[in-house]
Design a protein around this motif. Structure first.
Motif, PDB file in Angstrom:
ATOM      1  N   PHE A 152      -5.689 -21.421  10.853  1.00 42.87           N
ATOM      2  CA  PHE A 152      -4.776 -21.229   9.806  1.00 42.87           C
ATOM      3  C   PHE A 152      -4.756 -22.712   9.255  1.00 42.87           C
ATOM      4  N   LEU A 169      -6.096 -24.490   5.679  1.00 43.67           N
ATOM      5  CA  LEU A 169      -5.220 -24.963   4.917  1.00 43.67           C
ATOM      6  C   LEU A 169      -5.760 -26.401   4.593  1.00 43.67           C
ATOM      7  N   LEU A 216      -6.552 -16.674   5.278  1.00 41.30           N
ATOM      8  CA  LEU A 216      -5.010 -16.486   4.666  1.00 41.30           C
ATOM      9  C   LEU A 216      -4.683 -17.936   3.847  1.00 41.30           C
ATOM     10  N   PRO A 217      -5.010 -18.994   4.332  1.00 40.45           N
ATOM     11  CA  PRO A 217      -4.427 -20.073   3.564  1.00 40.45           C
ATOM     12  C   PRO A 217      -5.227 -20.060   2.133  1.00 40.45           C
ATOM     13  N   SER A 218      -6.350 -19.741   1.840  1.00 38.94           N
ATOM     14  CA  SER A 218      -7.208 -19.694   0.773  1.00 38.94           C
ATOM     15  C   SER A 218      -6.549 -18.673  -0.140  1.00 38.94           C
ATOM     16  N   LEU A 219      -6.260 -17.844   0.164  1.00 39.71           N
ATOM     17  CA  LEU A 219      -5.571 -16.338  -0.411  1.00 39.71           C
ATOM     18  C   LEU A 219      -4.277 -16.945  -0.920  1.00 39.71           C
ATOM     19  N   ILE A 220      -3.581 -17.687  -0.361  1.00 38.29           N
ATOM     20  CA  ILE A 220      -2.179 -18.102  -0.723  1.00 38.29           C
ATOM     21  C   ILE A 220      -2.305 -19.056  -1.880  1.00 38.29           C
ATOM     22  N   LEU A 221      -3.331 -19.890  -1.780  1.00 33.85           N
ATOM     23  CA  LEU A 221      -3.479 -21.265  -2.717  1.00 33.85           C
ATOM     24  C   LEU A 221      -3.986 -20.883  -3.655  1.00 33.85           C
ATOM     25  N   VAL A 258      -3.507 -17.551  -5.126  1.00 32.78           N
ATOM     26  CA  VAL A 258      -2.433 -16.885  -5.800  1.00 32.78           C
ATOM     27  C   VAL A 258      -1.608 -18.037  -6.476  1.00 32.78           C
ATOM     28  N   ILE A 259      -1.095 -19.249  -5.826  1.00 36.18           N
ATOM     29  CA  ILE A 259      -0.428 -20.108  -6.243  1.00 36.18           C
ATOM     30  C   ILE A 259      -0.878 -20.619  -7.488  1.00 36.18           C
TER      31      ILE A 259
END
Length: 189
Positions: free
Chosen positions: A13, A17, A86-91, A93-94
């Motif tokens: 992660f 990130l 997961l960090p790529s997905l979160i970033l 979306v943001i």
């Protein structure tokens, strides 16, 4: 086992990130983490990345999956893969929510201008790592300049040089070159 899986998730992660520039730019950070936690030796990591290069999907995700599986089996692979992705997905979306504002922001453009050369440095670091695990036979020192042949794996260097020539001069397909290099390596390395 759960402790190792959570450690793998945390490690990957963090890699996902804080690594910018994609797979090869992520490799130095992945290796530093692997070395810090003693997941595997450099040569094995180099082999895993070579395998990751030949399998479908992003090299960093494939490497995370292999490292996770090697360290903690199936669940280790799952935790490491989810951790790095997961960090790529979160970033994404943001960023997609604020995309129009980001496109014109001078501050964002300045940050990206600083990240680009750092990404080149990280990719160069990955090149040096792979050179040290495949082309150089001994740890480099000043003795290299007295007897360079003592430090070089000449067949591996030839494969490297031919690959660069084939991609730059003749624009050969990288997949074909990878297969050819593997076959050639099986016979001469």
């Amino acid at each position: 086992m759960l402790g190792k899986c959570l450690l793998l998730f945390y490690v990957f992660f963090k890699v996902g990130l804080f690594s910018f520039g994609g797979g090869y730019a992520m490799l130095p950070m992945i290796y530093q983490e692997i070395e810090q936690f003693g997941f595997m030796p450099p040569r094995e990591f180099s082999d895993i990345v070579a395998l990751s290069q030949m399998t479908p999907g992003p090299v960093a995700v494939n490497a995370a999956t292999y490292v996770g599986e090697k360290t903690a089996g199936f669940w280790g692979a799952v935790f490491a893969t989810v951790g790095v992705a997961l960090p790529s997905l979160i970033l994404i979306v943001i960023v997609s929510a604020f995309l129009n504002r980001f496109k014109t922001s001078q501050a964002v453009q300045a940050v990206l201008a600083g990240i680009r050369p750092a990404t080149v440095g990280l990719i160069a670091s990955a090149v040096l790592f792979f050179a040290n695990t495949s082309i150089f036979t001994n740890k480099l020192s000043l003795a290299f300049f007295r007897n360079p042949l003592h430090f070089l794996n000449l067949p591996a260097l030839a494969i490297c040089g031919l690959t660069i020539l084939a991609t730059q001069k003749w624009k050969m397909d990288p997949i074909l070159l990878t297969v050819f290099a593997g076959v050639l390596g099986a016979f001469i390395l």
